[in-house]
Design a protein around this motif. Sequence first.
Motif, PDB file in Angstrom:
ATOM      1  N   GLN A   1       2.922   2.337  -7.509  1.00  0.00           N
ATOM      2  CA  GLN A   1       2.349   2.685  -6.204  1.00  0.00           C
ATOM      3  C   GLN A   1       0.907   3.152  -6.357  1.00  0.00           C
TER       4      GLN A   1
ATOM      5  N   LYS B   1       7.028  -2.662   0.904  1.00  0.00           N
ATOM      6  CA  LYS B   1       7.265  -2.064   2.225  1.00  0.00           C
ATOM      7  C   LYS B   1       6.661  -0.665   2.298  1.00  0.00           C
ATOM      8  N   LYS B   2       6.810   0.114   1.222  1.00  0.00           N
ATOM      9  CA  LYS B   2       6.254   1.467   1.180  1.00  0.00           C
ATOM     10  C   LYS B   2       4.723   1.437   1.270  1.00  0.00           C
ATOM     11  N   LEU B   3       4.121   0.415   0.667  1.00  0.00           N
ATOM     12  CA  LEU B   3       2.666   0.277   0.690  1.00  0.00           C
ATOM     13  C   LEU B   3       2.140  -0.135   2.065  1.00  0.00           C
ATOM     14  N   GLY B   4       3.016  -0.684   2.911  1.00  0.00           N
ATOM     15  CA  GLY B   4       2.596  -1.092   4.245  1.00  0.00           C
ATOM     16  C   GLY B   4       2.499  -2.596   4.456  1.00  0.00           C
TER      17      GLY B   4
ATOM     18  N   ARG C   1      10.945  -2.830  -2.217  1.00  0.00           N
ATOM     19  CA  ARG C   1      10.764  -1.451  -1.722  1.00  0.00           C
ATOM     20  C   ARG C   1       9.303  -1.019  -1.806  1.00  0.00           C
ATOM     21  N   LEU C   2       8.656  -1.331  -2.932  1.00  0.00           N
ATOM     22  CA  LEU C   2       7.259  -0.940  -3.123  1.00  0.00           C
ATOM     23  C   LEU C   2       6.361  -1.571  -2.064  1.00  0.00           C
TER      24      LEU C   2
ATOM     25  N   GLY D   1       5.924   6.327 -10.587  1.00  0.00           N
ATOM     26  CA  GLY D   1       4.901   6.314  -9.546  1.00  0.00           C
ATOM     27  C   GLY D   1       3.637   5.553  -9.909  1.00  0.00           C
TER      28      GLY D   1
ATOM     29  N   THR E   1       3.950  -6.298   5.383  1.00  0.00           N
ATOM     30  CA  THR E   1       4.936  -6.792   6.341  1.00  0.00           C
ATOM     31  C   THR E   1       5.463  -8.141   5.862  1.00  0.00           C
TER      32      THR E   1
ATOM     33  N   LYS F   1      -2.577   2.313   8.451  1.00  0.00           N
ATOM     34  CA  LYS F   1      -1.841   3.077   7.440  1.00  0.00           C
ATOM     35  C   LYS F   1      -2.690   4.240   6.922  1.00  0.00           C
TER      36      LYS F   1
END
Length: 184
Positions: free
Chosen positions: A110, A145-148, A142-143, A107, A150, A177
Amino acid sequence: MREFFLTTDRLGFSVWNENDTFDALELWGNPEVTKFIVADGKMLEEQVHQRLKNEIETYNNAKIQYWPIYLIETHENIGCCGLRPYDSKKNILEMGIHLKDKYWGKGFAQEACLAVIDYAFNTLQVDALFSGHNPKNTASARLLKKLGFTYTHDEFYPPTGLYHPSYLMTKQDYMDKKAEVNEI
């Protein structure tokens, strides 16, 4: 003892300096870390020294860099996360992170990126953040996209010789977000 200009619950952000050769070599001298950063997957010692020099110059010129990050509890360097110039006319900075492999999956990426995103939009008042990743680096995809972020396009990245999937987060995306998180 290092001074931190930005902290999270577990991490402290500092500024690279000429005395950080050991931490730089431990990070960018590790082929697990650099396998997606440079074309042949490995940075020679001379390249690591140049990378450190470039980070210091970026800070001296723009007051940003991929800042070294440390565990607050032990002051152990775990990698770097930060910003670099990208499109000054549009007030867009690039965000990136490099973590030592023993800190993957905990983690930290992130946590560090969220702190840098907040810093970029709230302190530096950027209009947007750009980020990209090696097409083989699925964890970074993945990170982001998870953070927001585009996805916007694929952009050629000279150090790898590849077209990297590239992403943008606007200030409005960031605000949306943040509002979404605060509603939960």
